[in-house]
Design a protein around this motif. Structure first.
Motif, PDB file in Angstrom:
ATOM      1  N   ILE A 114      59.401  43.838  42.289  1.00  0.00           N
ATOM      2  CA  ILE A 114      59.072  42.986  41.140  1.00  0.00           C
ATOM      3  C   ILE A 114      58.031  41.950  41.539  1.00  0.00           C
ATOM      4  N   ILE A 115      58.201  41.337  42.703  1.00  0.00           N
ATOM      5  CA  ILE A 115      57.245  40.339  43.182  1.00  0.00           C
ATOM      6  C   ILE A 115      55.872  40.979  43.405  1.00  0.00           C
ATOM      7  N   GLY A 116      55.866  42.213  43.903  1.00  0.00           N
ATOM      8  CA  GLY A 116      54.598  42.922  44.071  1.00  0.00           C
ATOM      9  C   GLY A 116      53.871  43.092  42.746  1.00  0.00           C
ATOM     10  N   GLU A 117      54.623  43.438  41.696  1.00  0.00           N
ATOM     11  CA  GLU A 117      54.011  43.599  40.372  1.00  0.00           C
ATOM     12  C   GLU A 117      53.521  42.252  39.833  1.00  0.00           C
ATOM     13  N   LEU A 118      54.314  41.191  40.041  1.00  0.00           N
ATOM     14  CA  LEU A 118      53.900  39.856  39.586  1.00  0.00           C
ATOM     15  C   LEU A 118      52.649  39.394  40.315  1.00  0.00           C
ATOM     16  N   ASP A 119      52.582  39.645  41.613  1.00  0.00           N
ATOM     17  CA  ASP A 119      51.392  39.262  42.385  1.00  0.00           C
ATOM     18  C   ASP A 119      50.165  40.049  41.924  1.00  0.00           C
ATOM     19  N   ALA A 120      50.349  41.319  41.611  1.00  0.00           N
ATOM     20  CA  ALA A 120      49.231  42.135  41.122  1.00  0.00           C
ATOM     21  C   ALA A 120      48.720  41.577  39.791  1.00  0.00           C
ATOM     22  N   LEU A 121      49.629  41.117  38.936  1.00  0.00           N
ATOM     23  CA  LEU A 121      49.218  40.513  37.666  1.00  0.00           C
ATOM     24  C   LEU A 121      48.429  39.231  37.915  1.00  0.00           C
ATOM     25  N   ALA A 122      48.867  38.439  38.854  1.00  0.00           N
ATOM     26  CA  ALA A 122      48.181  37.181  39.161  1.00  0.00           C
ATOM     27  C   ALA A 122      46.793  37.440  39.722  1.00  0.00           C
ATOM     28  N   ILE A 123      46.667  38.437  40.572  1.00  0.00           N
ATOM     29  CA  ILE A 123      45.369  38.761  41.156  1.00  0.00           C
ATOM     30  C   ILE A 123      44.398  39.218  40.075  1.00  0.00           C
ATOM     31  N   SER A 124      44.865  40.083  39.164  1.00  0.00           N
ATOM     32  CA  SER A 124      43.962  40.557  38.115  1.00  0.00           C
ATOM     33  C   SER A 124      43.589  39.418  37.170  1.00  0.00           C
ATOM     34  N   ALA A 125      44.518  38.497  36.907  1.00  0.00           N
ATOM     35  CA  ALA A 125      44.202  37.345  36.053  1.00  0.00           C
ATOM     36  C   ALA A 125      43.175  36.449  36.729  1.00  0.00           C
ATOM     37  N   ASN A 126      43.317  36.256  38.044  1.00  0.00           N
ATOM     38  CA  ASN A 126      42.345  35.441  38.779  1.00  0.00           C
ATOM     39  C   ASN A 126      40.976  36.105  38.786  1.00  0.00           C
ATOM     40  N   ARG A 127      40.936  37.408  38.915  1.00  0.00           N
ATOM     41  CA  ARG A 127      39.651  38.114  38.895  1.00  0.00           C
ATOM     42  C   ARG A 127      38.961  37.933  37.551  1.00  0.00           C
ATOM     43  N   GLU A 128      39.724  38.062  36.464  1.00  0.00           N
ATOM     44  CA  GLU A 128      39.150  37.860  35.137  1.00  0.00           C
ATOM     45  C   GLU A 128      38.600  36.451  35.006  1.00  0.00           C
ATOM     46  N   LYS A 129      39.344  35.480  35.506  1.00  0.00           N
ATOM     47  CA  LYS A 129      38.906  34.088  35.433  1.00  0.00           C
ATOM     48  C   LYS A 129      37.634  33.887  36.238  1.00  0.00           C
ATOM     49  N   GLU A 130      37.561  34.486  37.428  1.00  0.00           N
ATOM     50  CA  GLU A 130      36.365  34.371  38.258  1.00  0.00           C
ATOM     51  C   GLU A 130      35.156  34.994  37.571  1.00  0.00           C
ATOM     52  N   VAL A 131      35.339  36.152  36.955  1.00  0.00           N
ATOM     53  CA  VAL A 131      34.248  36.817  36.251  1.00  0.00           C
ATOM     54  C   VAL A 131      33.796  35.953  35.079  1.00  0.00           C
ATOM     55  N   LYS A 132      34.740  35.400  34.350  1.00  0.00           N
ATOM     56  CA  LYS A 132      34.402  34.548  33.205  1.00  0.00           C
ATOM     57  C   LYS A 132      33.615  33.323  33.664  1.00  0.00           C
ATOM     58  N   GLU A 133      34.080  32.678  34.743  1.00  0.00           N
ATOM     59  CA  GLU A 133      33.376  31.500  35.258  1.00  0.00           C
ATOM     60  C   GLU A 133      31.973  31.866  35.736  1.00  0.00           C
ATOM     61  N   GLN A 134      31.826  33.010  36.375  1.00  0.00           N
ATOM     62  CA  GLN A 134      30.513  33.441  36.855  1.00  0.00           C
ATOM     63  C   GLN A 134      29.569  33.698  35.682  1.00  0.00           C
ATOM     64  N   MET A 139      53.191  51.664  34.030  1.00  0.00           N
ATOM     65  CA  MET A 139      52.918  50.609  34.976  1.00  0.00           C
ATOM     66  C   MET A 139      53.888  49.456  34.736  1.00  0.00           C
ATOM     67  N   HIS A 140      54.125  48.649  35.727  1.00  0.00           N
ATOM     68  CA  HIS A 140      55.052  47.516  35.668  1.00  0.00           C
ATOM     69  C   HIS A 140      56.471  47.969  35.335  1.00  0.00           C
ATOM     70  N   THR A 141      56.870  49.073  35.936  1.00  0.00           N
ATOM     71  CA  THR A 141      58.191  49.632  35.639  1.00  0.00           C
ATOM     72  C   THR A 141      59.318  48.712  36.082  1.00  0.00           C
ATOM     73  N   HIS A 142      59.153  48.015  37.188  1.00  0.00           N
ATOM     74  CA  HIS A 142      60.220  47.137  37.667  1.00  0.00           C
ATOM     75  C   HIS A 142      60.376  45.914  36.769  1.00  0.00           C
ATOM     76  N   LEU A 143      59.258  45.383  36.274  1.00  0.00           N
ATOM     77  CA  LEU A 143      59.346  44.261  35.342  1.00  0.00           C
ATOM     78  C   LEU A 143      60.006  44.697  34.038  1.00  0.00           C
ATOM     79  N   LYS A 144      59.669  45.875  33.586  1.00  0.00           N
ATOM     80  CA  LYS A 144      60.281  46.372  32.356  1.00  0.00           C
ATOM     81  C   LYS A 144      61.765  46.651  32.545  1.00  0.00           C
ATOM     82  N   SER A 145      62.154  47.032  33.763  1.00  0.00           N
ATOM     83  CA  SER A 145      63.569  47.324  34.019  1.00  0.00           C
ATOM     84  C   SER A 145      64.439  46.070  33.944  1.00  0.00           C
ATOM     85  N   ILE A 146      63.855  44.882  34.125  1.00  0.00           N
ATOM     86  CA  ILE A 146      64.639  43.648  33.994  1.00  0.00           C
ATOM     87  C   ILE A 146      64.450  42.995  32.626  1.00  0.00           C
TER      88      ILE A 146
END
Length: 125
Positions: free
Chosen positions: A79-99, A1-8
């Motif tokens: 690469i932007i798609g992978e970065l956005d996916a990381l941001a979404i999962s981080a936001n979900r974790e934050k939402e779960v933690k706040e809940q 996973m995150h192959t494009h980020l790893k490629s840079i």
């Protein structure tokens, strides 16, 4: 996973804090900011430059008018798609933690009120 980020050269995707994207002439500049560790004074960042993809497109159906256009590099788009996916999962974790914290606070209030009620009943006996 995150192959494009790893490629840079991004090894630890968990350390990514945010990113910015801007256009300078015929290049797109991607800047990735990382979380700073306890010992660092300034946050780290990496800058990547991507040449924009050139296209020649028709100006319409009536003539032979062609226009030169540029668009984002396909690799950068991935690469932007992978970065956005990381941001979404981080936001979900934050939402779960706040809940969970909200639920815990509510439970504390409920238990505290129940204890007070029981103490009042005991005092009446």
């Amino acid at each position: 996973m995150h192959t494009h980020l790893k490629s840079i050269g991004i090894k630890n995707v968990e350390d990514i804090k945010r990113y910015s994207l801007r256009q300078e002439g015929e290049r797109d500049i991607l800047k990735i900011y990382f979380k700073k560790s306890g010992r660092e004074f300034l946050a780290r960042s990496s800058k990547f430059k991507f040449q924009r993809q050139q296209k020649r497109v028709s100006g319409g159906y009536k003539g032979d008018n062609f226009t030169n256009m540029s668009e984002i590099n396909p690799t950068l788009r991935s690469i932007i798609g992978e970065l956005d996916a990381l941001a979404i999962s981080a936001n979900r974790e934050k939402e779960v933690k706040e809940q969970l914290l909200d639920d815990l606070r509510h439970l504390e209030i409920v238990v505290s009120n129940k204890i007070k009620d029981m103490e009042e009943k005991i005092a009446q006996l």
